[in-house]
Design a protein around this motif. Structure first.
Motif, PDB file in Angstrom:
ATOM      1  N   ASN A 209      42.178   4.224 -44.244  1.00  0.00           N
ATOM      2  CA  ASN A 209      41.334   5.185 -43.581  1.00  0.00           C
ATOM      3  C   ASN A 209      42.252   6.157 -42.611  1.00  0.00           C
ATOM      4  O   ASN A 209      43.158   5.751 -42.112  1.00  0.00           O
ATOM      5  CB  ASN A 209      40.141   4.624 -42.910  1.00  0.00           C
ATOM      6  N   HIS A 210      41.794   7.501 -42.625  1.00  0.00           N
ATOM      7  CA  HIS A 210      42.411   8.528 -41.829  1.00  0.00           C
ATOM      8  C   HIS A 210      43.775   8.860 -42.304  1.00  0.00           C
ATOM      9  O   HIS A 210      44.418   9.554 -41.454  1.00  0.00           O
ATOM     10  CB  HIS A 210      42.469   7.981 -40.284  1.00  0.00           C
ATOM     11  N   LEU A 211      44.446   8.394 -43.322  1.00  0.00           N
ATOM     12  CA  LEU A 211      45.667   8.784 -43.638  1.00  0.00           C
ATOM     13  C   LEU A 211      45.677   9.885 -44.921  1.00  0.00           C
ATOM     14  O   LEU A 211      44.847   9.757 -45.823  1.00  0.00           O
ATOM     15  CB  LEU A 211      46.277   7.233 -44.302  1.00  0.00           C
ATOM     16  N   ASP A 212      46.718  10.795 -44.770  1.00  0.00           N
ATOM     17  CA  ASP A 212      46.691  11.606 -45.747  1.00  0.00           C
ATOM     18  C   ASP A 212      47.555  10.870 -46.915  1.00  0.00           C
ATOM     19  O   ASP A 212      48.214   9.743 -46.942  1.00  0.00           O
ATOM     20  CB  ASP A 212      47.230  12.884 -45.188  1.00  0.00           C
TER      21      ASP A 212
ATOM     22  N   HIS B 234      39.262   0.895 -49.155  1.00  0.00           N
ATOM     23  CA  HIS B 234      38.416   1.586 -50.161  1.00  0.00           C
ATOM     24  C   HIS B 234      39.012   2.428 -50.975  1.00  0.00           C
ATOM     25  O   HIS B 234      38.300   3.202 -51.697  1.00  0.00           O
ATOM     26  CB  HIS B 234      37.214   2.520 -49.262  1.00  0.00           C
ATOM     27  N   ASP B 235      40.350   2.348 -51.010  1.00  0.00           N
ATOM     28  CA  ASP B 235      41.016   3.143 -51.807  1.00  0.00           C
ATOM     29  C   ASP B 235      41.691   2.449 -53.008  1.00  0.00           C
ATOM     30  O   ASP B 235      42.537   1.993 -52.897  1.00  0.00           O
ATOM     31  CB  ASP B 235      42.382   3.993 -51.004  1.00  0.00           C
ATOM     32  N   ARG B 236      40.954   2.731 -54.202  1.00  0.00           N
ATOM     33  CA  ARG B 236      41.483   2.047 -55.372  1.00  0.00           C
ATOM     34  C   ARG B 236      42.981   2.133 -55.700  1.00  0.00           C
ATOM     35  O   ARG B 236      43.653   1.163 -55.921  1.00  0.00           O
ATOM     36  CB  ARG B 236      40.532   2.643 -56.475  1.00  0.00           C
TER      37      ARG B 236
ATOM     38  N   GLY C 200      29.755   5.177 -43.564  1.00  0.00           N
ATOM     39  CA  GLY C 200      29.352   5.229 -45.081  1.00  0.00           C
ATOM     40  C   GLY C 200      28.082   5.603 -45.256  1.00  0.00           C
ATOM     41  O   GLY C 200      27.853   6.369 -46.087  1.00  0.00           O
ATOM     42  N   GLU C 201      27.005   4.839 -44.622  1.00  0.00           N
ATOM     43  CA  GLU C 201      25.776   5.095 -44.676  1.00  0.00           C
ATOM     44  C   GLU C 201      25.451   6.653 -44.224  1.00  0.00           C
ATOM     45  O   GLU C 201      24.634   7.516 -44.735  1.00  0.00           O
ATOM     46  CB  GLU C 201      24.891   4.221 -43.710  1.00  0.00           C
ATOM     47  N   LYS C 202      26.102   7.055 -43.113  1.00  0.00           N
ATOM     48  CA  LYS C 202      25.873   8.656 -42.606  1.00  0.00           C
ATOM     49  C   LYS C 202      26.517   9.305 -43.710  1.00  0.00           C
ATOM     50  O   LYS C 202      25.733  10.487 -43.792  1.00  0.00           O
ATOM     51  CB  LYS C 202      26.888   8.627 -41.301  1.00  0.00           C
ATOM     52  N   ALA C 203      27.479   9.054 -44.345  1.00  0.00           N
ATOM     53  CA  ALA C 203      28.061  10.191 -45.263  1.00  0.00           C
ATOM     54  C   ALA C 203      27.232   9.976 -46.443  1.00  0.00           C
ATOM     55  O   ALA C 203      26.927  11.177 -47.022  1.00  0.00           O
ATOM     56  CB  ALA C 203      29.671   9.386 -45.762  1.00  0.00           C
TER      57      ALA C 203
ATOM     58  N   PRO D  14      35.032  14.059 -48.584  1.00  0.00           N
ATOM     59  CA  PRO D  14      33.706  13.527 -48.796  1.00  0.00           C
ATOM     60  C   PRO D  14      33.749  12.107 -49.000  1.00  0.00           C
ATOM     61  O   PRO D  14      32.878  11.423 -48.977  1.00  0.00           O
ATOM     62  CB  PRO D  14      33.195  14.062 -50.184  1.00  0.00           C
ATOM     63  N   THR D  15      34.870  11.409 -49.594  1.00  0.00           N
ATOM     64  CA  THR D  15      34.864   9.883 -49.777  1.00  0.00           C
ATOM     65  C   THR D  15      35.381   9.048 -48.657  1.00  0.00           C
ATOM     66  O   THR D  15      35.637   7.857 -48.776  1.00  0.00           O
ATOM     67  CB  THR D  15      35.941   9.534 -51.114  1.00  0.00           C
ATOM     68  N   ASN D  16      35.728   9.815 -47.400  1.00  0.00           N
ATOM     69  CA  ASN D  16      36.322   9.280 -46.351  1.00  0.00           C
ATOM     70  C   ASN D  16      35.798   7.756 -45.719  1.00  0.00           C
ATOM     71  O   ASN D  16      36.465   6.709 -45.514  1.00  0.00           O
ATOM     72  CB  ASN D  16      36.531  10.100 -45.025  1.00  0.00           C
ATOM     73  N   HIS D  17      34.349   7.569 -45.820  1.00  0.00           N
ATOM     74  CA  HIS D  17      33.790   6.383 -45.299  1.00  0.00           C
ATOM     75  C   HIS D  17      33.022   5.562 -46.149  1.00  0.00           C
ATOM     76  O   HIS D  17      32.155   4.817 -45.916  1.00  0.00           O
ATOM     77  CB  HIS D  17      32.793   6.788 -44.266  1.00  0.00           C
ATOM     78  N   LEU D  18      33.520   6.065 -47.655  1.00  0.00           N
ATOM     79  CA  LEU D  18      32.604   5.562 -48.729  1.00  0.00           C
ATOM     80  C   LEU D  18      33.283   4.368 -49.393  1.00  0.00           C
ATOM     81  O   LEU D  18      34.573   4.265 -49.480  1.00  0.00           O
ATOM     82  CB  LEU D  18      32.458   6.456 -49.985  1.00  0.00           C
TER      83      LEU D  18
END
Length: 540
Positions: A190-193, A216-218, A446-449, A469-473
């Motif tokens: 999360n939060h990394l480019d 969450h990053d496959r 994730g729910e907010k997104a 758009p996928t940051n928190h999913l």
């Protein structure tokens, strides 16, 4: 190194683990997977001793040092990012803190009468620091921070001035510099480019200790892990291989279990039909009794668990004109820092542009310019006729009213829509049953997104502008969004650090570099093949 032996755990009414077992050995890189709320964070907390299992035990070998990165970074202020990272590096880090305090004491005129003791102690601490090779620590800390995307200025600046996302990177840097025997990483991606993600992948692949992580990053998971442990229904199941292999094995296992279940159901139906048909006949009494006993002894096969999944549904948008947006001669600067000079950019109908560039290259700025949330200093931006724009901004989730429920939030946005339509919309985006009455303030990221995405897509825009758009999913929700967007008939302009998302959805790439702006026909996969790198910041 670490063993979970027949652990059981209950949180309130929720049973999290039932006699579950797993282990982390030195050199293993394990990906921990399972639906949200399955107990991944609880498992981490039990390993670190913050929580105890109700039954069973968590055994950690003597002398094994554990580093735990969680999403709760706590307060950071009053020292530089480099000092903050070094502070976590065991004894040497503690000595740095003491040296800093002693240096402040030496400069304090009110402590002049203590000066001899202070200087003596400073000499002792400095000697211990040298013995621990502490002076190389600064260089190693800077190497880690550089890998995580920090400029020299940010490394030496007050950590308290950083955003939460950059503080997360500092917290991650602390754990990595510590180099413990076992790394527990809760969503480190999360939060990394992309550049920082690839650096972290390389770091973890070379790391000799054990790693247990969620992500969450496959693509990140596939490149780092050599084993998957799945939490499902209170049990822990291990699969050798990466995430891709786990998915294949899981699907095969579900298929076999379903076939076994169906065969047994057919057999049971046949036996029950025989019993029902002949139970009243004395001539068949022995056979009926025999079959009843047989059924009583059979171990029932359970069907595979059905995963709850979100199904995004789009109403087809109205067709836009061929020219969706045209930027001509656009200049944009923030203070003395120039972002764009004379930028020309043309987006046509059905194009799907992904924007690539290092931190600060102007990716989000370009999206803001196109969406109209910021103005150019010079030049023109023309949105084409019949274009209906939907904009997902990084801060969009912060704008939700915390006192409104999910349903009220949808009603506020679409007062003309009927209750049935809004309930159906909420269901499509994973809010079913009582979840629709949750207050926005208690929703996860994730729910907010998902809620913001639901509002965005209900209005059927024909031009989507999406900033991360996928940051928190989670992985499953990302898959559903990718599937839905691949069917979307409109135009897209987006920024994402998720390489799977980029590869699946882009058909054009706009690369922002210090040397200028470069456009590539073909999507992200073709861009990687042509440039030989996965991101602009990796090219030397």
């Amino acid at each position: 190194m670490i063993r979970l032996e027949n652990i059981s755990k209950q949180n309130g009414k929720q049973i999290v683990f039932i006699e579950a077992s797993a282990a982390l050995q030195r050199g293993e890189k394990i990906g921990l997977v399972g639906p949200n709320g399955a107990g991944k964070t609880t498992l981490f907390r039990m390993i670190t001793g913050e929580e105890q299992p109700d039954e069973g035990q968590v055994a950690v070998d003597r002398g094994v040092a554990i580093g735990y990165f969680s999403q709760d970074v706590g307060d950071m202020a009053g020292r530089s990012a480099v000092a903050e990272v070094m502070e976590g590096a065991g004894p040497a880090g503690a000595l740095i803190s003491e040296m800093s305090e002693l240096e402040a004491a030496m400069a304090d005129p009110d402590r002049a009468d203590e000066m001899d003791e202070i200087i003596t102690r400073y000499g002792e601490v400095q000697g211990q620091f040298q013995e621990l090779d502490g002076y190389s620590l600064d260089a190693r800390a800077r190497e880690v921070l550089d890998g995580l995307g920090f400029s020299q200025e940010m490394m030496d600046g007050d950590v308290g001035a950083l955003s939460r996302g950059w503080k997360m990177r500092v917290a991650l840097g602390k754990i990595l510099l510590m180099r413990p025997d076992a790394l527990l990483l809760d969503e480190p991606s999360n939060h990394l480019d992309i550049e920082s993600l690839i650096w972290l992948e390389d770091f973890l692949k070379r790391y000799e200790g054990g790693v247990l992580m969620t992500s969450h990053d496959r693509a990140f998971m596939n490149r780092v892990v050599n084993k998957i442990v799945e939490i499902d229904g209170g049990t822990l199941t291990a699969y050798s291989g990466d995430y891709e292999f786990y998915q294949q094995q899981r699907a095969l296992s579900d298929k076999q279990m379903q076939a076994q279940f169906e065969r047994q159901q057919a057999m049971l139906a046949k036996e029950i039909a025989f019993i029902e048909r002949f139970k009243a006949r004395a001539s068949h009494a022995a056979q009926v009794q025999s079959r009843v006993k047989k059924l009583d002894k059979i171990d029932k096969v359970e069907p595979p668990k059905r995963r709850q999944s979100v199904n995004f549904e789009f109403r087809p948008p109205a067709r836009s004109g061929e020219d969706v947006v045209l930027l001509k001669g656009v200049d944009k600067a923030y203070g003395s820092r120039s972002i764009y000079e004379g930028l020309d950019f043309h987006v046509r109908r059905k194009e799907r542009w992904c924007i690539m560039g290092v931190n600060g290259a102007g990716k989000s700025t370009l999206l803001k310019l196109v969406a109209g949330s910021t103005e150019p200093d010079n030049g023109s931006i023309n949105v084409g006729p019949s274009v209906k724009l939907g904009y997902f901004a990084q801060h969009a989730m912060d704008l939700l009213d915390g006192d409104r429920t999910v349903f009220q939030s949808l009603e506020d946005s679409f007062p003309q829509a009927g209750q049935a339509a809004l309930r159906a919309l909420a269901g499509c985006f994973g809010f079913s049953g009582d979840e629709i009455e949750k207050k926005c303030r208690v929703l996860s990221g994730g729910e907010k997104a998902r809620l913001v995405m639901a509002k965005l897509l209900f209005d059927s825009p024909n031009f989507l502008v999406l900033d991360e758009p996928t940051n928190h999913l989670d992985i499953a929700t990302k898959e559903m969004l990718i599937e839905a967007l691949s069917q979307y008939e409109g135009t897209m302009l987006f920024v994402s650090h998720d390489r799977h998302f980029l590869a699946a959805l882009s058909n054009r790439v706009l690369e922002l570099t210090p040397e200028g702006v470069h456009a590539y026909g073909g999507g992200y996969t073709e861009y990687v093949a042509r440039t030989g790198q996965e991101a602009p910041g990796l090219r030397g």
